[in-house]
Scaffold this motif. Structure first.
Motif, PDB file in Angstrom:
ATOM      1  N   VAL A   1       0.849  -1.195   0.000  1.00 26.69           N
ATOM      2  CA  VAL A   1       0.000   0.000   0.000  1.00 26.69           C
ATOM      3  C   VAL A   1       0.880   1.238   0.000  1.00 26.69           C
ATOM      4  CG1 VAL A   1      -1.925  -1.140   1.182  1.00 26.69           C
ATOM      5  CG2 VAL A   1      -0.194   0.057   2.519  1.00 26.69           C
ATOM      6  N   GLU A   2       0.310   2.325  -0.466  1.00 25.96           N
ATOM      7  CA  GLU A   2       0.985   3.623  -0.449  1.00 25.96           C
ATOM      8  C   GLU A   2       0.962   4.131   0.984  1.00 25.96           C
ATOM      9  OE1 GLU A   2       1.541   7.810  -0.496  1.00 25.96           O
ATOM     10  OE2 GLU A   2      -0.503   7.046  -0.366  1.00 25.96           O
ATOM     11  N   THR A   3       2.111   4.557   1.481  1.00 26.08           N
ATOM     12  CA  THR A   3       2.253   4.904   2.892  1.00 26.08           C
ATOM     13  C   THR A   3       1.306   6.017   3.335  1.00 26.08           C
ATOM     14  OG1 THR A   3       4.572   4.266   2.787  1.00 26.08           O
ATOM     15  CG2 THR A   3       3.925   5.609   4.651  1.00 26.08           C
ATOM     16  N   HIS A   4       1.198   7.063   2.560  1.00 23.87           N
ATOM     17  CA  HIS A   4       0.397   8.229   2.963  1.00 23.87           C
ATOM     18  C   HIS A   4      -1.095   7.911   3.066  1.00 23.87           C
ATOM     19  CE1 HIS A   4      -0.729  12.424   3.406  1.00 23.87           C
ATOM     20  NE2 HIS A   4      -1.585  12.269   2.410  1.00 23.87           N
ATOM     21  N   SER A   5      -1.629   7.224   2.057  1.00 24.09           N
ATOM     22  CA  SER A   5      -3.074   6.976   2.022  1.00 24.09           C
ATOM     23  C   SER A   5      -3.477   5.623   2.600  1.00 24.09           C
ATOM     24  CB  SER A   5      -3.577   7.050   0.580  1.00 24.09           C
ATOM     25  OG  SER A   5      -3.079   5.941  -0.172  1.00 24.09           O
ATOM     26  N   GLY A   6      -2.542   4.677   2.625  1.00 28.01           N
ATOM     27  CA  GLY A   6      -2.879   3.322   3.052  1.00 28.01           C
ATOM     28  C   GLY A   6      -3.608   2.528   1.985  1.00 28.01           C
ATOM     29  N   GLN A   7      -3.690   3.073   0.776  1.00 32.35           N
ATOM     30  CA  GLN A   7      -4.422   2.430  -0.317  1.00 32.35           C
ATOM     31  C   GLN A   7      -3.484   1.609  -1.200  1.00 32.35           C
ATOM     32  OE1 GLN A   7      -7.879   2.602  -0.745  1.00 32.35           O
ATOM     33  NE2 GLN A   7      -7.588   3.405   1.328  1.00 32.35           N
ATOM     34  N   PRO A   8      -4.000   0.512  -1.799  1.00 32.54           N
ATOM     35  CA  PRO A   8      -3.180  -0.275  -2.733  1.00 32.54           C
ATOM     36  C   PRO A   8      -2.780   0.579  -3.937  1.00 32.54           C
ATOM     37  CG  PRO A   8      -5.217  -1.430  -2.174  1.00 32.54           C
ATOM     38  CD  PRO A   8      -5.333  -0.039  -1.613  1.00 32.54           C
ATOM     39  N   LEU A   9      -1.666   0.201  -4.536  1.00 26.88           N
ATOM     40  CA  LEU A   9      -1.218   0.910  -5.731  1.00 26.88           C
ATOM     41  C   LEU A   9      -2.102   0.560  -6.917  1.00 26.88           C
ATOM     42  CD1 LEU A   9       2.649   0.372  -5.514  1.00 26.88           C
ATOM     43  CD2 LEU A   9       1.265   2.199  -4.538  1.00 26.88           C
ATOM     44  N   GLY A  10      -2.156   1.475  -7.879  1.00 28.26           N
ATOM     45  CA  GLY A  10      -2.859   1.190  -9.122  1.00 28.26           C
ATOM     46  C   GLY A  10      -2.096   0.147  -9.926  1.00 28.26           C
ATOM     47  N   LEU A  11      -2.769  -0.456 -10.875  1.00 26.98           N
ATOM     48  CA  LEU A  11      -2.179  -1.496 -11.705  1.00 26.98           C
ATOM     49  C   LEU A  11      -1.019  -0.942 -12.530  1.00 26.98           C
ATOM     50  CD1 LEU A  11      -2.380  -4.437 -12.681  1.00 26.98           C
ATOM     51  CD2 LEU A  11      -3.913  -3.607 -14.484  1.00 26.98           C
ATOM     52  N   MET A  12       0.126  -1.645 -12.501  1.00 31.97           N
ATOM     53  CA  MET A  12       1.275  -1.281 -13.336  1.00 31.97           C
ATOM     54  C   MET A  12       0.926  -1.632 -14.777  1.00 31.97           C
ATOM     55  SD  MET A  12       3.892  -0.210 -11.375  1.00 31.97           S
ATOM     56  CE  MET A  12       5.273  -0.478 -12.446  1.00 31.97           C
ATOM     57  N   GLN A  13       1.104  -0.673 -15.665  1.00 35.59           N
ATOM     58  CA  GLN A  13       0.810  -0.898 -17.067  1.00 35.59           C
ATOM     59  C   GLN A  13       1.834  -0.176 -17.923  1.00 35.59           C
ATOM     60  OE1 GLN A  13      -3.512  -0.897 -18.153  1.00 35.59           O
ATOM     61  NE2 GLN A  13      -3.651   0.324 -16.280  1.00 35.59           N
ATOM     62  N   PRO A  14       2.240  -0.776 -19.051  1.00 32.54           N
ATOM     63  CA  PRO A  14       3.142  -0.067 -19.953  1.00 32.54           C
ATOM     64  C   PRO A  14       2.394   1.072 -20.643  1.00 32.54           C
ATOM     65  CG  PRO A  14       2.603  -2.241 -20.828  1.00 32.54           C
ATOM     66  CD  PRO A  14       1.942  -2.129 -19.494  1.00 32.54           C
TER      67      PRO A  14
ATOM     68  N   GLY B   1       1.935   8.724 -22.431  1.00 36.54           N
ATOM     69  CA  GLY B   1       1.128   8.292 -21.297  1.00 36.54           C
ATOM     70  C   GLY B   1      -0.059   7.413 -21.638  1.00 36.54           C
ATOM     71  N   ARG B   2      -0.231   7.030 -22.890  1.00 34.90           N
ATOM     72  CA  ARG B   2      -1.329   6.151 -23.288  1.00 34.90           C
ATOM     73  C   ARG B   2      -0.974   4.710 -22.963  1.00 34.90           C
ATOM     74  NH1 ARG B   2      -2.454   3.009 -27.605  1.00 34.90           N
ATOM     75  NH2 ARG B   2      -0.635   3.703 -28.768  1.00 34.90           N
ATOM     76  N   VAL B   3      -1.910   3.981 -22.312  1.00 32.78           N
ATOM     77  CA  VAL B   3      -1.694   2.569 -22.013  1.00 32.78           C
ATOM     78  C   VAL B   3      -1.594   1.806 -23.333  1.00 32.78           C
ATOM     79  CG1 VAL B   3      -2.683   0.506 -20.942  1.00 32.78           C
ATOM     80  CG2 VAL B   3      -2.867   2.726 -19.792  1.00 32.78           C
ATOM     81  N   VAL B   4      -0.601   0.923 -23.423  1.00 36.60           N
ATOM     82  CA  VAL B   4      -0.363   0.189 -24.656  1.00 36.60           C
ATOM     83  C   VAL B   4      -0.380  -1.313 -24.372  1.00 36.60           C
ATOM     84  CG1 VAL B   4       2.159   0.346 -24.455  1.00 36.60           C
ATOM     85  CG2 VAL B   4       1.157   0.011 -26.680  1.00 36.60           C
ATOM     86  N   ALA B   5      -1.047  -2.074 -25.250  1.00 33.62           N
ATOM     87  CA  ALA B   5      -1.137  -3.525 -25.119  1.00 33.62           C
ATOM     88  C   ALA B   5       0.052  -4.178 -25.831  1.00 33.62           C
ATOM     89  CB  ALA B   5      -2.444  -4.025 -25.712  1.00 33.62           C
ATOM     90  N   ALA B   6       0.333  -5.433 -25.494  1.00 34.56           N
ATOM     91  CA  ALA B   6       1.439  -6.151 -26.096  1.00 34.56           C
ATOM     92  C   ALA B   6       1.334  -6.202 -27.625  1.00 34.56           C
ATOM     93  CB  ALA B   6       1.518  -7.583 -25.550  1.00 34.56           C
ATOM     94  N   GLY B   7       0.111  -6.363 -28.131  1.00 34.00           N
ATOM     95  CA  GLY B   7      -0.090  -6.441 -29.579  1.00 34.00           C
ATOM     96  C   GLY B   7       0.174  -5.129 -30.304  1.00 34.00           C
ATOM     97  N   GLU B   8       0.348  -4.047 -29.555  1.00 35.29           N
ATOM     98  CA  GLU B   8       0.633  -2.753 -30.149  1.00 35.29           C
ATOM     99  C   GLU B   8       2.127  -2.416 -30.114  1.00 35.29           C
ATOM    100  OE1 GLU B   8      -2.577   0.363 -29.135  1.00 35.29           O
ATOM    101  OE2 GLU B   8      -2.481  -0.972 -27.385  1.00 35.29           O
ATOM    102  N   THR B   9       2.957  -3.423 -29.786  1.00 30.52           N
ATOM    103  CA  THR B   9       4.399  -3.205 -29.705  1.00 30.52           C
ATOM    104  C   THR B   9       5.130  -4.201 -30.583  1.00 30.52           C
ATOM    105  OG1 THR B   9       4.749  -4.716 -27.853  1.00 30.52           O
ATOM    106  CG2 THR B   9       4.169  -2.443 -27.295  1.00 30.52           C
ATOM    107  N   GLN B  10       6.380  -3.902 -30.852  1.00 30.31           N
ATOM    108  CA  GLN B  10       7.239  -4.840 -31.554  1.00 30.31           C
ATOM    109  C   GLN B  10       8.668  -4.636 -31.095  1.00 30.31           C
ATOM    110  OE1 GLN B  10       6.968  -4.016 -35.752  1.00 30.31           O
ATOM    111  NE2 GLN B  10       8.233  -2.176 -35.619  1.00 30.31           N
ATOM    112  N   VAL B  11       9.447  -5.691 -31.123  1.00 26.23           N
ATOM    113  CA  VAL B  11      10.860  -5.623 -30.753  1.00 26.23           C
ATOM    114  C   VAL B  11      11.649  -5.373 -32.010  1.00 26.23           C
ATOM    115  CG1 VAL B  11      12.815  -6.918 -29.821  1.00 26.23           C
ATOM    116  CG2 VAL B  11      10.539  -7.164 -28.789  1.00 26.23           C
TER     117      VAL B  11
END
Length: 147
Positions: free
Chosen positions: A116-129, A134-144
Motif C-alpha cells: 500500500v501507499e504509505t500516505h493513504s494506506g491504499q493499494p497501488l494502481g495497476l502497473m501498465q506499460p 502516457g497512453r496505455v499500450v497492449a502487447a499487440g501494439e508493440t514490436q521488438v
C-alpha cells in the motif's frame, strides 16, 4: 559501478536482466531490501536460504551495482546492504510481479501480503506499460526491433 557481462553476447534486455536477477533468491533479496532488510543474518532468517547461496547472491548484486555494502547504521561492527539507485529502479519490476501474482496465484479472499501507499494506506494502481505520451499500450501494439 561494475557492469554485469552477459553470456554469449545476448542482445535482448530481458535475457540480460534474467541472467543477473532472474533467479528466485536474487529477486527475493531485492524484495526484502525494499521491505527494509539490511543485514546478512536478517536476509538468511527471513528467506531460509543457505548461507553459501545467500553470500553468492549478495556478492553478485553488489558487484552488479544493485546493492552496496555500508557500515551498520547502529554503529556496531556489522555491515549492511543498501539498495543503490540502480537497485531502487527495480521497484516497478517487483510491483509488477506482485500484482501479477495477486491476480493469478491467489483465490478470491485468500490471505496475502499487500503493498500500500504509505500516505493513504491504499493499494497501488495497476502497473501498465504506457507510451511516451502516457497512453496505455497492449502487447499487440508493440514490436521488438532487433539489431
Amino acid at each position: 559501478m561494475a557492469k554485469h557481462q552477459p553470456a554469449h553476447g545476448e542482445t535482448c534486455p530481458v535475457a540480460r536482466s534474467l541472467d543477473l536477477i532472474g533467479d528466485r533468491w536474487s529477486l527475493l533479496i531485492v524484495r526484502d531490501a525494499f521491505d527494509g532488510t539490511r543485514r546478512f543474518g536478517d536476509f538468511q532468517q527471513g528467506l531460509g536460504v543457505a548461507r553459501s547461496v545467500l553470500a553468492d547472491r549478495l556478492k553478485r548484486l553488489v558487484d552488479a551495482g544493485i546493492l552496496a555494502v555500508a557500515p551498520a547504521s547502529d554503529g556496531t561492527a556489522y555491515q549492511e546492504y543498501q539498495l543503490t539507485p540502480q537497485g531502487e529502479s527495480l521497484f516497478p519490476l517487483v510491483v509488477a510481479l506482485r500484482q501479477w501474482g495477486e491476480r493469478y496465484l491467489f483465490q478470491p479472499g485468500e490471505a496475502r501480503s499487500q503493498l500500500v501507499e504509505t500516505h493513504s494506506g491504499q493499494p497501488l494502481g495497476l502497473m501498465q506499460p504506457v507510451t511516451a505520451e502516457g497512453r496505455v499500450v497492449a502487447a499487440g501494439e508493440t514490436q521488438v526491433q532487433k539489431p
